[in-house]
Design a protein around this motif. Structure first.
Motif, PDB file in Angstrom:
ATOM      1  N   ALA A  35      12.508  47.376  24.085  1.00 13.89           N
ATOM      2  CA  ALA A  35      11.286  48.289  23.884  1.00 13.89           C
ATOM      3  C   ALA A  35       9.891  47.403  23.474  1.00 13.89           C
ATOM      4  CB  ALA A  35      11.207  49.611  22.849  1.00 13.89           C
ATOM      5  N   PRO A  36       8.940  47.649  24.027  1.00 14.70           N
ATOM      6  CA  PRO A  36       7.666  46.720  23.761  1.00 14.70           C
ATOM      7  C   PRO A  36       7.547  46.867  22.102  1.00 14.70           C
ATOM      8  CG  PRO A  36       7.158  48.503  25.434  1.00 14.70           C
ATOM      9  CD  PRO A  36       8.596  48.870  25.181  1.00 14.70           C
ATOM     10  N   ARG A  37       6.881  46.002  21.648  1.00  8.93           N
ATOM     11  CA  ARG A  37       6.517  45.911  20.356  1.00  8.93           C
ATOM     12  C   ARG A  37       5.002  45.867  20.215  1.00  8.93           C
ATOM     13  NH1 ARG A  37      11.130  42.630  18.821  1.00  8.93           N
ATOM     14  NH2 ARG A  37      12.173  43.855  17.308  1.00  8.93           N
ATOM     15  N   ARG A  38       4.328  46.296  19.414  1.00  8.76           N
ATOM     16  CA  ARG A  38       2.639  46.695  19.417  1.00  8.76           C
ATOM     17  C   ARG A  38       2.230  46.024  18.259  1.00  8.76           C
ATOM     18  NH1 ARG A  38       3.044  50.550  23.933  1.00  8.76           N
ATOM     19  NH2 ARG A  38       5.085  51.419  23.966  1.00  8.76           N
ATOM     20  N   ILE A  39       0.777  45.545  18.380  1.00 11.34           N
ATOM     21  CA  ILE A  39      -0.053  45.108  17.216  1.00 11.34           C
ATOM     22  C   ILE A  39      -1.434  45.883  17.790  1.00 11.34           C
ATOM     23  CG2 ILE A  39      -1.110  43.237  16.191  1.00 11.34           C
ATOM     24  CD1 ILE A  39       1.148  41.545  16.942  1.00 11.34           C
ATOM     25  N   VAL A  40      -1.841  46.364  16.848  1.00 16.84           N
ATOM     26  CA  VAL A  40      -3.171  46.880  17.027  1.00 16.84           C
ATOM     27  C   VAL A  40      -4.038  46.485  15.885  1.00 16.84           C
ATOM     28  CG1 VAL A  40      -4.644  48.993  17.078  1.00 16.84           C
ATOM     29  CG2 VAL A  40      -2.291  49.319  17.788  1.00 16.84           C
ATOM     30  N   PHE A  41      -5.210  46.041  16.125  1.00 20.21           N
ATOM     31  CA  PHE A  41      -6.278  45.606  15.235  1.00 20.21           C
ATOM     32  C   PHE A  41      -7.344  46.699  15.327  1.00 20.21           C
ATOM     33  CE2 PHE A  41      -4.906  41.216  16.825  1.00 20.21           C
ATOM     34  CZ  PHE A  41      -4.438  40.564  15.903  1.00 20.21           C
ATOM     35  N   VAL A  42      -7.854  46.735  14.134  1.00 18.21           N
ATOM     36  CA  VAL A  42      -8.903  47.513  13.983  1.00 18.21           C
ATOM     37  C   VAL A  42     -10.329  46.584  14.077  1.00 18.21           C
ATOM     38  CG1 VAL A  42     -10.283  49.184  12.459  1.00 18.21           C
ATOM     39  CG2 VAL A  42      -7.709  49.473  12.707  1.00 18.21           C
ATOM     40  N   GLY A  43     -10.788  46.776  15.196  1.00 19.33           N
ATOM     41  CA  GLY A  43     -12.083  45.825  15.107  1.00 19.33           C
ATOM     42  C   GLY A  43     -13.305  46.688  14.849  1.00 19.33           C
ATOM     43  N   SER A  44     -14.260  46.708  15.692  1.00 20.49           N
ATOM     44  CA  SER A  44     -15.652  47.326  15.327  1.00 20.49           C
ATOM     45  C   SER A  44     -16.751  47.315  16.628  1.00 20.49           C
ATOM     46  CB  SER A  44     -16.349  46.872  14.059  1.00 20.49           C
ATOM     47  OG  SER A  44     -17.575  47.635  13.962  1.00 20.49           O
ATOM     48  N   ILE A  45     -17.168  48.516  16.670  1.00 14.79           N
ATOM     49  CA  ILE A  45     -18.580  48.483  17.811  1.00 14.79           C
ATOM     50  C   ILE A  45     -19.303  47.458  17.448  1.00 14.79           C
ATOM     51  CG2 ILE A  45     -19.940  50.159  16.840  1.00 14.79           C
ATOM     52  CD1 ILE A  45     -18.435  50.366  20.262  1.00 14.79           C
ATOM     53  N   SER A  46     -19.461  46.933  16.077  1.00 10.79           N
ATOM     54  CA  SER A  46     -20.461  45.845  15.776  1.00 10.79           C
ATOM     55  C   SER A  46     -20.110  44.587  16.482  1.00 10.79           C
ATOM     56  CB  SER A  46     -20.406  45.643  14.307  1.00 10.79           C
ATOM     57  OG  SER A  46     -20.457  46.669  13.606  1.00 10.79           O
TER      58      SER A  46
ATOM     59  N   LEU B 299      -4.314  36.615  22.184  1.00 10.27           N
ATOM     60  CA  LEU B 299      -2.836  36.914  21.674  1.00 10.27           C
ATOM     61  C   LEU B 299      -1.872  37.798  22.676  1.00 10.27           C
ATOM     62  CD1 LEU B 299      -1.045  36.397  19.156  1.00 10.27           C
ATOM     63  CD2 LEU B 299      -1.937  38.545  18.066  1.00 10.27           C
ATOM     64  N   ALA B 300      -2.688  38.751  23.184  1.00 12.37           N
ATOM     65  CA  ALA B 300      -2.260  39.525  24.030  1.00 12.37           C
ATOM     66  C   ALA B 300      -1.444  38.870  25.289  1.00 12.37           C
ATOM     67  CB  ALA B 300      -2.914  40.798  24.679  1.00 12.37           C
ATOM     68  N   ALA B 301      -2.417  37.730  25.713  1.00 14.29           N
ATOM     69  CA  ALA B 301      -1.661  36.942  26.885  1.00 14.29           C
ATOM     70  C   ALA B 301      -0.703  36.010  26.525  1.00 14.29           C
ATOM     71  CB  ALA B 301      -2.910  36.229  27.394  1.00 14.29           C
ATOM     72  N   GLU B 302      -0.788  35.606  25.337  1.00 15.27           N
ATOM     73  CA  GLU B 302       0.229  34.575  24.515  1.00 15.27           C
ATOM     74  C   GLU B 302       1.514  35.287  24.527  1.00 15.27           C
ATOM     75  OE1 GLU B 302      -2.792  31.419  22.520  1.00 15.27           O
ATOM     76  OE2 GLU B 302      -1.819  32.602  21.083  1.00 15.27           O
ATOM     77  N   VAL B 303       1.633  36.356  24.041  1.00 12.94           N
ATOM     78  CA  VAL B 303       2.823  37.261  23.661  1.00 12.94           C
ATOM     79  C   VAL B 303       3.462  38.209  24.616  1.00 12.94           C
ATOM     80  CG1 VAL B 303       2.499  36.307  20.888  1.00 12.94           C
ATOM     81  CG2 VAL B 303       1.796  38.762  22.021  1.00 12.94           C
ATOM     82  N   GLY B 304       2.569  38.439  25.738  1.00 13.64           N
ATOM     83  CA  GLY B 304       2.707  39.355  26.797  1.00 13.64           C
ATOM     84  C   GLY B 304       4.124  39.330  27.205  1.00 13.64           C
ATOM     85  N   GLY B 305       4.538  38.220  27.497  1.00 15.33           N
ATOM     86  CA  GLY B 305       6.001  37.913  28.061  1.00 15.33           C
ATOM     87  C   GLY B 305       7.055  38.104  27.097  1.00 15.33           C
ATOM     88  N   GLU B 306       6.608  38.119  25.890  1.00 11.71           N
ATOM     89  CA  GLU B 306       7.853  38.435  25.086  1.00 11.71           C
ATOM     90  C   GLU B 306       7.907  39.961  24.512  1.00 11.71           C
ATOM     91  OE1 GLU B 306       8.063  35.376  21.666  1.00 11.71           O
ATOM     92  OE2 GLU B 306       6.003  35.109  22.485  1.00 11.71           O
ATOM     93  N   GLY B 307       7.256  40.679  25.377  1.00 11.57           N
ATOM     94  CA  GLY B 307       7.246  42.319  25.387  1.00 11.57           C
ATOM     95  C   GLY B 307       6.460  42.777  24.196  1.00 11.57           C
ATOM     96  N   ILE B 308       5.474  41.876  23.824  1.00 13.92           N
ATOM     97  CA  ILE B 308       4.427  42.287  22.535  1.00 13.92           C
ATOM     98  C   ILE B 308       3.105  42.702  23.044  1.00 13.92           C
ATOM     99  CG2 ILE B 308       3.720  41.956  20.362  1.00 13.92           C
ATOM    100  CD1 ILE B 308       6.088  39.741  20.189  1.00 13.92           C
ATOM    101  N   LEU B 309       2.724  43.940  22.745  1.00 11.29           N
ATOM    102  CA  LEU B 309       1.392  44.592  23.323  1.00 11.29           C
ATOM    103  C   LEU B 309       0.603  44.409  22.028  1.00 11.29           C
ATOM    104  CD1 LEU B 309       2.686  47.571  25.008  1.00 11.29           C
ATOM    105  CD2 LEU B 309       2.384  45.397  26.117  1.00 11.29           C
TER     106      LEU B 309
END
Ligand code: NAD
Length: 250
Positions: A126-137, A162-172
């Motif tokens: 299954a895909p693994r996931r990383i979510v950063f909390v950025g900002s509208i700023s 990072l998404a492009a670097e680890v996408g092939g490993e199934g990490i979003l």
């Protein structure tokens, strides 16, 4: 299915709301925060709290080693730990500038790095996931908040690369970019008697500021199968604030 999510900055605000929402959605939640004790404590069934100072790489390594020992590799990471320092660029202090980058940008990167290394050691279909909390700023900066906006823009850039670097490993890897959210971070800085107080990034067409759960709901989307083909994105969660500037008299 027992899914493990690690959430930084989970003692307050957006991180706390994400912990509650994901716990309710049957995730096992490991909450990290500088405000928690060094020993991992069980708050509830499937809910754990552990000290982690994201400004300190040794603290991050220690926390992720404990997590991996106990649960295996996490299925998801949410990086919400953050600080706010405001001030005009010509006047603000170097220590405040450094705190923004050390906690909000470098801290998120170090946590993602630790999580990815743990994920690599234990493959998953299954895909693994990383979510950063950025900002509208970081998308639409504002005066008096330049250093904060700049480091959030950096975090948005890290999201895509990072998404492009680890996408092939199934990490979003994705980011939410909230406008003003009613959390202790903003409440502390909004006191009208305070010199150099926080000012919102414009008027929301929806007529209210966001609740922490408005942001947590989008984080949950990024952690669910509805977003299996979504990576490298930065999604404004700003009630339309960025859509168009609303003049004060309108
Ligand atoms: N509140 C807003 O209007 C808003 C808007 C856009 C983005 N954000 C971002 O959302 C994230 C969460 O902010 P919030 O509004 O929930 O703030 P908050 O102050 O309510 O929560 C932040 C949490 O991060 C923790 N923290 C701070 N430094 C830490 C460190 N070195 N290590 C570990 N934990 C640390 C704090 O203890 C706190 O529990 C931040 O990254 C912030 O920049 C907030």
């Amino acid at each position: 299915m027992n899914r493990i999510v690690v959430i930084t900055g989970a003692a307050s605000g957006i991180g706390q709301a994400a912990a509650q929402r994901l716990f309710d959605a049957q995730w096992t939640v490991v909450m990290l925060d500088v405000a928690f004790d060094a020993r991992m404590t069980t708050r509830n069934e499937r809910l754990y709290a552990l000290h982690c100072d994201v400004a300190d790489s040794a603290s991050i390594d220690s926390a992720f080693a404990q997590i991996t020992d106990r649960f295996g590799a996490p299925d998801a990471l949410v990086c919400s730990a953050g600080v706010l320092r405001i001030g005009a660029l010509a006047d603000m202090q170097p220590a405040d500038f450094d705190a923004l980058y050390t906690v909000n940008t470098r801290g998120a990167w170090l946590c993602a790095r630790a999580a990815i290394q743990s994920m690599r050691a234990q493959r998953s279909d299954a895909p693994r996931r990383i979510v950063f909390v950025g900002s509208i700023s970081g998308i639409r900066p504002k005066v008096g908040n330049g250093a904060y906006g700049a480091q959030k823009a950096a975090l948005h850039t890290l999201t895509g690369v990072l998404a492009a670097e680890v996408g092939g490993e199934g990490i979003l890897v994705n980011a939410v970019a909230p406008g003003t959210v009613d959390t202790p971070m903003i409440q502390a800085m909004s006191d009208p008697t305070r010199t150099g107080r926080y000012r919102p990034s414009g008027t929301s067409p929806l007529g209210r500021v966001a609740t922490p759960d408005d942001v947590a709901a989008v984080i949950e989307f990024y952690l669910g199968e509805q977003s299996n083909y979504v990576t490298g994105t930065v999604l404004p969660v700003d009630g339309g604030t960025r859509g168009a500037f609303i003049p004060a008299s309108a």
